[in-house]
Design a protein around this motif. Structure first.
Motif, PDB file in Angstrom:
ATOM      1  N   ASP A 250      13.560 -31.958 -20.083  1.00 24.48           N
ATOM      2  CA  ASP A 250      13.044 -30.742 -20.738  1.00 24.48           C
ATOM      3  C   ASP A 250      11.532 -30.834 -20.971  1.00 24.48           C
ATOM      4  O   ASP A 250      10.814 -29.843 -20.894  1.00 24.48           O
ATOM      5  CB  ASP A 250      13.740 -30.499 -22.097  1.00 24.48           C
ATOM      6  CG  ASP A 250      15.232 -30.200 -21.952  1.00 24.48           C
ATOM      7  OD1 ASP A 250      15.675 -29.920 -20.826  1.00 24.48           O
ATOM      8  OD2 ASP A 250      15.955 -30.270 -22.971  1.00 24.48           O
TER       9      ASP A 250
ATOM     10  N   ARG B  27      18.036 -35.635 -21.474  1.00 20.54           N
ATOM     11  CA  ARG B  27      17.692 -34.211 -21.575  1.00 20.54           C
ATOM     12  C   ARG B  27      16.280 -34.019 -22.116  1.00 20.54           C
ATOM     13  O   ARG B  27      15.535 -33.178 -21.629  1.00 20.54           O
ATOM     14  CB  ARG B  27      18.721 -33.483 -22.431  1.00 20.54           C
ATOM     15  CG  ARG B  27      19.987 -33.274 -21.627  1.00 20.54           C
ATOM     16  CD  ARG B  27      21.085 -32.704 -22.450  1.00 20.54           C
ATOM     17  NE  ARG B  27      20.672 -31.492 -23.121  1.00 20.54           N
ATOM     18  CZ  ARG B  27      21.256 -31.029 -24.233  1.00 20.54           C
ATOM     19  NH1 ARG B  27      22.240 -31.695 -24.778  1.00 20.54           N
ATOM     20  NH2 ARG B  27      20.846 -29.915 -24.787  1.00 20.54           N
TER      21      ARG B  27
ATOM     22  N   SER C 180      18.071 -25.845 -16.055  1.00 19.88           N
ATOM     23  CA  SER C 180      16.950 -25.189 -16.772  1.00 19.88           C
ATOM     24  C   SER C 180      15.600 -25.421 -16.096  1.00 19.88           C
ATOM     25  O   SER C 180      14.605 -24.819 -16.487  1.00 19.88           O
ATOM     26  CB  SER C 180      16.821 -25.716 -18.202  1.00 19.88           C
ATOM     27  OG  SER C 180      18.039 -25.902 -18.794  1.00 19.88           O
TER      28      SER C 180
ATOM     29  N   SER D 240      20.079 -29.483 -18.331  1.00 20.67           N
ATOM     30  CA  SER D 240      18.624 -29.644 -18.222  1.00 20.67           C
ATOM     31  C   SER D 240      18.165 -29.460 -16.784  1.00 20.67           C
ATOM     32  O   SER D 240      17.079 -28.932 -16.533  1.00 20.67           O
ATOM     33  CB  SER D 240      18.187 -31.019 -18.737  1.00 20.67           C
ATOM     34  OG  SER D 240      18.201 -31.011 -20.134  1.00 20.67           O
TER      35      SER D 240
END
Ligand code: DC
Length: 230
Positions: free
Chosen positions: A193, A189, A112, A109
């Motif tokens: 996210d 996460r 990302s 995460s």
């Protein structure tokens, strides 16, 4: 599941939080329709795995962004019947199961969040999308990657159900893990996210929201097919 559908969407997006059922539902849906299935989470996991493998600090945004632009991620049909959805290669190395290791789960995460990582992977995902006849699963597919997709699904499920699914998947693969750790990782996460600045996990305005608690994969696929029939 005999269905009559007159006009199929070229691209179907499935977004949702960790373990909401995106991959299992997406895979069966794609098979039903004769479509390709792409789980875009694999790509973020591949960059994370490569960073760990090359001993790059996860906080080193510049190095990880460069890595995302340089590595070659190949996603191919599975050649082994060990529960894998695809064979995944990073620079020709088979990393399919390595992408599911706890160290990747814990860091993916964070990786990302980096804008240039997202840019590099979004471009590759759009190339897949342009092939058409594809079901694509992720976090931002309906909002950012393929905003013009004809059918967008957003899957939801309670944290308890999602953590239990992840726990059972790990057990099936012979891994001994602690349910508390799974819950903590799923919560962490979800939080990263959903709160990141770029392409956060949110449902597209035109997505159909489906709750998957207590439903098996076929039931959810049937719900999606019924949307297509109407
Ligand atoms: O679906 P997954 O758990 O394998 O995804 C791993 C991570 O990748 C997830 O925590 C967030 C990120 N991801 C993303 O940011 N955008 C996507 N389209 C797919 C995954």
């Amino acid at each position: 599941m005999e269905k009559w559908i007159l006009k199929l969407p070229n691209v179907i997006t499935i977004d949702g939080p960790v373990a909401s059922g995106k991959s299992s539902v997406g895979l069966v849906l794609a098979k039903e329709l004769g479509y390709i299935f792409l789980d875009t989470g694999i790509m973020y996991r591949a960059v994370t795995w490569a960073a760990i493998d090359q001993k790059i600090e996860i906080s080193n945004e510049e190095a990880i962004s460069n890595l995302a632009q340089q590595i070659d991620i190949e996603i191919k049909p599975p050649t082994k019947f060990d529960g894998r959805i695809n064979d995944v290669f990073v620079d020709k190395v088979d990393v399919t199961w390595k992408l599911r290791e706890p160290e990747v789960n814990e860091n993916v995460s964070q990786v990302s969040r980096y804008p240039l990582v997202r840019k590099a992977l979004t471009e590759q995902q759009r190339e897949f999308g342009r092939m058409g006849k594809i079901v694509m699963a992720g976090r931002d597919i309906g909002t950012i990657v393929m905003p013009n997709a004809e059918l967008k699904i957003f899957l939801k499920a309670s944290i308890e159900e999602r953590a239990l699914r992840r726990y059972n998947e790990e057990l099936k693969r012979g891994k001994q893990i602690n349910i508390e750790n799974v819950i903590r990782n799923v919560e962490m996460r979800d939080k990263i996210d959903s709160n990141r600045e770029i392409a956060p996990l949110i449902s597209a305005k035109d997505a159909v929201i489906i709750k998957t608690d207590g439903k098996d994969v076929l039931r959810v696929v049937d719900e999606i097919l019924s949307i297509l029939e109407n």
